[in-house]
Write a protein that holds these residues in place. Structure first.
Motif, mmCIF file in Angstrom:
data_model
loop_
_atom_site.group_PDB
_atom_site.id
_atom_site.type_symbol
_atom_site.label_atom_id
_atom_site.label_comp_id
_atom_site.label_asym_id
_atom_site.label_seq_id
_atom_site.Cartn_x
_atom_site.Cartn_y
_atom_site.Cartn_z
ATOM 1 N N LEU A 318 -6.072 2.770 -15.217
ATOM 2 C CA LEU A 318 -5.903 3.816 -14.202
ATOM 3 C C LEU A 318 -5.732 3.188 -12.822
ATOM 4 N N GLY A 319 -6.535 2.195 -12.519
ATOM 5 C CA GLY A 319 -6.470 1.551 -11.207
ATOM 6 C C GLY A 319 -5.175 0.807 -10.959
ATOM 7 N N SER A 320 -4.534 0.325 -12.029
ATOM 8 C CA SER A 320 -3.266 -0.397 -11.850
ATOM 9 C C SER A 320 -2.157 0.545 -11.411
ATOM 10 N N ASN A 321 -2.097 1.723 -12.009
ATOM 11 C CA ASN A 321 -1.125 2.713 -11.539
ATOM 12 C C ASN A 321 -1.397 3.083 -10.089
ATOM 13 N N ALA A 322 -2.687 3.223 -9.771
ATOM 14 C CA ALA A 322 -3.063 3.638 -8.416
ATOM 15 C C ALA A 322 -2.678 2.599 -7.377
ATOM 16 N N THR A 323 -3.025 1.350 -7.601
ATOM 17 C CA THR A 323 -2.724 0.328 -6.591
ATOM 18 C C THR A 323 -1.225 0.074 -6.484
ATOM 19 N N ALA A 324 -0.501 0.285 -7.587
ATOM 20 C CA ALA A 324 0.964 0.182 -7.499
ATOM 21 C C ALA A 324 1.506 1.247 -6.554
ATOM 22 N N ILE A 325 1.001 2.483 -6.677
ATOM 23 C CA ILE A 325 1.432 3.552 -5.773
ATOM 24 C C ILE A 325 1.060 3.215 -4.333
ATOM 25 N N LEU A 326 -0.132 2.676 -4.140
ATOM 26 C CA LEU A 326 -0.559 2.314 -2.781
ATOM 27 C C LEU A 326 0.378 1.270 -2.173
ATOM 28 N N ALA A 327 0.759 0.280 -2.968
ATOM 29 C CA ALA A 327 1.672 -0.753 -2.462
ATOM 30 C C ALA A 327 3.027 -0.148 -2.120
ATOM 31 N N LEU A 328 3.542 0.695 -3.017
ATOM 32 C CA LEU A 328 4.871 1.287 -2.811
ATOM 33 C C LEU A 328 4.879 2.230 -1.608
ATOM 34 N N THR A 329 3.861 3.076 -1.498
ATOM 35 C CA THR A 329 3.847 4.049 -0.388
ATOM 36 C C THR A 329 3.618 3.362 0.953
ATOM 37 N N LYS A 330 2.777 2.316 0.967
ATOM 38 C CA LYS A 330 2.553 1.610 2.236
ATOM 39 C C LYS A 330 3.821 0.880 2.655
ATOM 40 N N TYR A 331 4.513 0.280 1.689
ATOM 41 C CA TYR A 331 5.795 -0.370 1.999
ATOM 42 C C TYR A 331 6.756 0.636 2.606
ATOM 43 N N MET A 332 6.857 1.811 1.980
ATOM 44 C CA MET A 332 7.802 2.813 2.478
ATOM 45 C C MET A 332 7.377 3.342 3.846
ATOM 46 N N GLU A 333 6.081 3.461 4.058
ATOM 47 C CA GLU A 333 5.591 3.938 5.350
ATOM 48 C C GLU A 333 5.969 2.974 6.470
ATOM 49 N N VAL A 334 5.713 1.682 6.273
ATOM 50 C CA VAL A 334 5.942 0.727 7.368
ATOM 51 C C VAL A 334 7.414 0.389 7.539
ATOM 52 N N THR A 335 8.225 0.609 6.497
ATOM 53 C CA THR A 335 9.658 0.339 6.615
ATOM 54 C C THR A 335 10.456 1.620 6.881
ATOM 55 N N ARG A 336 9.750 2.744 6.932
ATOM 56 C CA ARG A 336 10.371 4.054 7.165
ATOM 57 C C ARG A 336 11.526 4.303 6.176
ATOM 58 N N SER A 337 11.241 4.120 4.904
ATOM 59 C CA SER A 337 12.250 4.317 3.868
ATOM 60 C C SER A 337 11.647 5.141 2.731
ATOM 61 N N ASN A 338 12.470 5.536 1.788
ATOM 62 C CA ASN A 338 11.981 6.191 0.566
ATOM 63 C C ASN A 338 12.456 5.419 -0.664
ATOM 64 N N LYS A 339 12.601 4.112 -0.492
ATOM 65 C CA LYS A 339 13.201 3.239 -1.500
ATOM 66 C C LYS A 339 12.547 3.369 -2.866
ATOM 67 N N TYR A 340 11.220 3.479 -2.901
ATOM 68 C CA TYR A 340 10.502 3.484 -4.178
ATOM 69 C C TYR A 340 9.845 4.836 -4.462
ATOM 70 N N LEU A 341 10.320 5.889 -3.820
ATOM 71 C CA LEU A 341 9.645 7.179 -3.933
ATOM 72 C C LEU A 341 9.648 7.708 -5.364
ATOM 73 N N GLN A 342 10.787 7.670 -6.034
ATOM 74 C CA GLN A 342 10.860 8.194 -7.400
ATOM 75 C C GLN A 342 9.954 7.402 -8.338
ATOM 76 N N LEU A 343 9.876 6.100 -8.130
ATOM 77 C CA LEU A 343 8.997 5.270 -8.960
ATOM 78 C C LEU A 343 7.538 5.626 -8.702
ATOM 79 N N ALA A 344 7.168 5.805 -7.449
ATOM 80 C CA ALA A 344 5.785 6.171 -7.116
ATOM 81 C C ALA A 344 5.424 7.520 -7.752
ATOM 82 N N GLN A 345 6.377 8.454 -7.750
ATOM 83 C CA GLN A 345 6.124 9.763 -8.360
ATOM 84 C C GLN A 345 5.946 9.641 -9.872
ATOM 85 N N ALA A 346 6.729 8.780 -10.504
ATOM 86 C CA ALA A 346 6.585 8.570 -11.953
ATOM 87 C C ALA A 346 5.229 7.945 -12.278
ATOM 88 N N LEU A 347 4.779 7.025 -11.440
ATOM 89 C CA LEU A 347 3.458 6.414 -11.630
ATOM 90 C C LEU A 347 2.347 7.440 -11.412
#
Length: 581
Positions: A318-347
């Motif tokens: 469970l924690g692996s899915n969670a930290t993956a989402i945290l990494a993806l969303t933080k990346y998108m936040e600081v780069t102002r992109s939605n590059k990994y949004l669909q992947l984060a939603q699937a996770l």
């Protein structure tokens, strides 16, 4: 500046520096066997070697320093040692005890928390600084025995550090004899900046540099630690996982959950530093995660993703899915992109698949069968899971994530999850109150911290998640005031919370590999500027660095701007739980 010029200049500076301490009566001779003398240690090294240590005794301080100066020049000329770091320790206290007393004291001391130097003779011919003892694992437990002097490691070090080593150390030689415990007054010079830095010599803070301003130093630590993590990312995006520092032993295991959470903290560091090299390394790490660990399971309507930890029996945590989402969303936040949004939603949909009807979670599944392996493994997974759903909600505003978090929180409140004092739950509670500022959530979050505050303040291990927990709570108290719900502050001792935060921020510095400490390890350059866990063999692992780094990022962003302009740091007394320096 040439190596020889550096040696000559720094010894001249050390002479003036310590002579000033002597004149101000901050430093005096010590009495050994009815004689007053100065006992001075020289440590000299660079990032590629374990420091070489020499010592001199003399009733004249400048004479002892002059003798060490000659040894430094000889080391440079004969052995071609290029000095980057030079440290001087002067014995300030010495206590004679029996060898039996020494062994009992060592046996009762927490692993790697022995903070005295030891001399096995009154002339200090066989004497080791505290940093030499710990940096060479001279005090060890074997086969679950009490911690004791380790003859093998002591002799290994003597062969390295003593040019005319002839007589091996044997414990039995010292039975029924007297030895000396000692403390030192110490100063350090780094060739890069060439200023002399004084070090603390308290019971818990020994050997760590004194600073004037915690905000400036916290930013320094954030920068150094972020670049440290960046430099652990290899060409394929996988981290060098970590080291046991004393002997530069590389950690052979890997955990994809910690891979992702470390990327998350790197992105936090990037947010403050704004160096594109950092975010490129984060991106490289994310691509490794996607390529090596993420699998997809077809759902009835939407794609579902899971992170598979192939190195650990193909577990889906469970924690692996969670930290993956945290990494993806933080990346998108600081780069102002939605590059990994669909992947984060699937996770995130994968996380929802792991929910139980009660509102809790299944913790571990097995790939590829998706069978339940562990219904419960570690409490952190659940806090990570709901925090990650909230971070995703901040990006896509899909109500399903918020609704599921609220259901989980009903379960957590009903089952008194605040008793776990989990920092991830603190993060999640603070995040939830942005959207649902209900009293019950604030009360849960404050209780999650309050009952642990006394323990956190006085804890002698650095425990970096404590700063994360308290900072999330601090942000909640500020929100409570903004909402004019001050009655909720009855659930927290606000002043003690702030004092605890500032204390932990300062105390965690003793878990940072400043060069004055790293220089005593086998390959200092591997671990310099990393954070370590002292009682785990000075382990520097990516997630150790991550937790320290995240805490300091929160501290600099939300706490230091509130400190008074005259605020200066002092570890004297505070860091040693009331023991004066």
């Amino acid at each position: 500046m040439t190596s020889l010029s550096y040696i000559n200049n720094v010894f001249n500076d050390f002479a003036n520096h310590f002579q000033g301490k002597i004149e101000r009566k901050e430093l005096k001779k010590v009495e050994i066997e009815n004689e007053l003398t100065y006992i001075v240690f020289l440590s000299i090294g660079n990032p590629t070697i374990r420091a070489r240590v020499f010592k001199e005794t003399s009733p004249n301080f400048l004479q002892a320093l002059q003798n060490l100066h000659r040894k430094a020049i000889e080391l440079f000329r004969k052995h071609h040692l290029d000095p980057k770091w030079i440290k001087i320790d002067v014995v300030s206290e010495a206590e004679k005890i029996s060898f039996d007393q020494l062994e009992n004291l060592i046996a009762k001391t927490r692993r790697n928390y022995f903070r005295y130097g030891i001399s096995f003779d009154p002339e200090f011919r066989l004497a080791f600084l505290e940093q030499e003892l710990n940096g060479n694992a001279m005090l060890r437990s074997l086969n679950k025995s009490p911690i004791q002097l380790n003859e093998k490691n002591i002799n290994h070090y003597l062969k390295y550090n003593v040019s005319n080593f002839r007589f091996p150390f044997v414990k039995n030689r010292y039975r029924n004899k007297q030895v000396f415990l000692f403390k030192t007054v110490s100063s350090f010079s780094d060739r890069e900046n060439q200023e002399i830095v004084d070090l603390y010599h308290g019971d818990l803070s020994n050997g760590i540099r004194k600073i004037d301003n915690i905000e400036t130093e916290s930013r320094h630590l954030i920068k150094k630690a972020t670049y440290f993590l960046m430099n652990q990312v290899q060409d394929d995006g996988k981290f060098i996982y970590g080291y046991f520092s004393a002997f530069a032993k590389r950690i052979g295991t890997y955990n994809i959950l910690r891979h992702s959470s470390s990327l998350y903290s790197m992105a936090e560091g990037y947010e403050l530093i704004q160096d594109e090299k950092i975010i490129k390394a984060v991106e490289k790490g994310i691509e490794y995660l996607i390529r090596e660990a993420i699998v997809f399971k077809e759902g009835p309507e939407e794609e579902i993703a899971f992170v598979v930890d192939h190195a650990n029996e193909k577990e889906i945590k469970l924690g692996s899915n969670a930290t993956a989402i945290l990494a993806l969303t933080k990346y998108m936040e600081v780069t102002r992109s939605n590059k990994y949004l669909q992947l984060a939603q699937a996770l995130a949909r994968g996380i929802l698949q792991m929910k139980t009807p009660s509102g809790g979670f299944m913790h571990v599944l097995t790939y590829p069968t998706y069978e339940i392996k562990d219904l419960h493994r570690i409490i952190y997974y659940e806090g990570e899971a709901i925090f990650s759903l909230l971070r995703l909600y901040a990006m896509d505003q899909q109500d399903r994530w918020l609704d599921e978090v609220k259901k989980s929180f009903d379960y957590f409140i009903e089952n008194d999850y605040w008793k776990h004092h989990d920092h991830w739950l603190s993060y999640a509670t603070n995040e939830l109150t942005i959207y649902e500022p209900e009293d019950k959530y604030f009360i849960f979050g404050l209780k999650n911290c309050q009952e642990k505050l006394e323990f956190i303040y006085h804890r002698d291990t650095t425990f970096p998640t404590f700063l994360e927990l308290t900072m999330a709570t601090y942000k909640m108290t500020n929100k409570i005031k903004e909402l004019q719900k001050d009655y909720l502050l009855d659930y927290i001792d606000e002043e003690f919370l702030k004092a605890t935060i500032d204390h932990r921020a300062e105390y965690q510095r003793v878990g940072f590999f400043y060069p004055e400490l790293a220089m005593y390890m086998k390959e200092p350059g591997l671990i310099e500027n990393g954070f370590f866990i002292r009682h785990h063999s000075f382990r520097v692992r990516i997630d150790d660095v991550e937790h320290y780094l995240s805490g300091y990022c929160q501290y600099v962003q939300y706490r230091t701007p509130m400190l008074p302009t005259h605020y200066h740091t002092s570890l004297i007394g505070v860091i040693n739980n009331g023991i004066s320096e």
